[in-house]
Design a protein around this motif. Structure first.
Motif, PDB file in Angstrom:
ATOM      1  N   ASP A  21      -1.315  -4.593   6.829  1.00  0.00           N
ATOM      2  CA  ASP A  21      -1.949  -3.549   6.027  1.00  0.00           C
ATOM      3  C   ASP A  21      -1.189  -3.260   4.737  1.00  0.00           C
ATOM      4  O   ASP A  21      -1.660  -2.490   3.905  1.00  0.00           O
ATOM      5  CB  ASP A  21      -2.050  -2.248   6.832  1.00  0.00           C
ATOM      6  N   ASP A  71       1.461  -1.515   4.501  1.00  0.00           N
ATOM      7  CA  ASP A  71       2.021  -0.165   4.469  1.00  0.00           C
ATOM      8  C   ASP A  71       3.346  -0.022   5.222  1.00  0.00           C
ATOM      9  O   ASP A  71       3.847   1.087   5.396  1.00  0.00           O
ATOM     10  CB  ASP A  71       1.007   0.863   4.975  1.00  0.00           C
ATOM     11  N   ASN A  98       0.872  -1.171   0.000  1.00  0.00           N
ATOM     12  CA  ASN A  98       0.000   0.000   0.000  1.00  0.00           C
ATOM     13  C   ASN A  98       0.916   1.230   0.000  1.00  0.00           C
ATOM     14  O   ASN A  98       1.216   1.791   1.039  1.00  0.00           O
ATOM     15  CB  ASN A  98      -0.906  -0.034   1.232  1.00  0.00           C
TER      16      ASN A  98
END
Length: 131
Positions: A78, A80, A8
């Motif tokens: 996630d 990220d 991400n």
């Protein structure tokens, strides 16, 4: 699906990268990677970051000799943040000459104290070219 497709990326095309000592688990530093830095890190098996201030790739240790040899790369849930488990060659991860970048301890009142000593003077590592 490749690793880069699972990431991400932020609006600048970067992902946060945490470097952790592969044996002790000590968190050494945080930096940023773009897709090229991530791919080269996997190919070269050493930490390569993206310097936002210099707007270019930065091979950790290229000036100081404090190379981070990649042992393992993980991606968080996630997508990220990447975790680089590294062997810190030269023993110094921080551009301030300390073992890690997290040498300031906050008290309950918010005051900061220095917990780790300088192991090598930055000018001895970089001269006028601090990383």
């Amino acid at each position: 699906m490749s690793l880069t497709e699972h990431i991400n990326w932020n609006s600048d095309g970067l992902v946060a990268a945490i470097a952790q000592d592969w044996q002790s688990g000590e968190v050494l530093m945080m930096a940023w990677m773009n897709a090229e830095a991530l791919q080269l890190t996997l190919i070269e098996q050493r930490a390569i970051y993206y310097s936002r201030s210099r707007e270019k790739l930065w091979r950790k240790g290229e000036q100081s000799g404090n190379v981070q040899q990649l042992k393992e790369l993980r991606l968080d849930c996630d997508g990220d943040t990447v975790l680089l488990k590294v062997e810190q060659l030269g023993g110094i991860a921080c551009h301030t000459g300390r073992r890690n970048c997290f040498y300031r301890l906050a008290s309950a009142s918010g005051e900061l104290s220095i917990t780790d000593e300088v192991l090598r003077e930055p000018d001895d590592m970089y001269g006028d070219n601090k990383q």
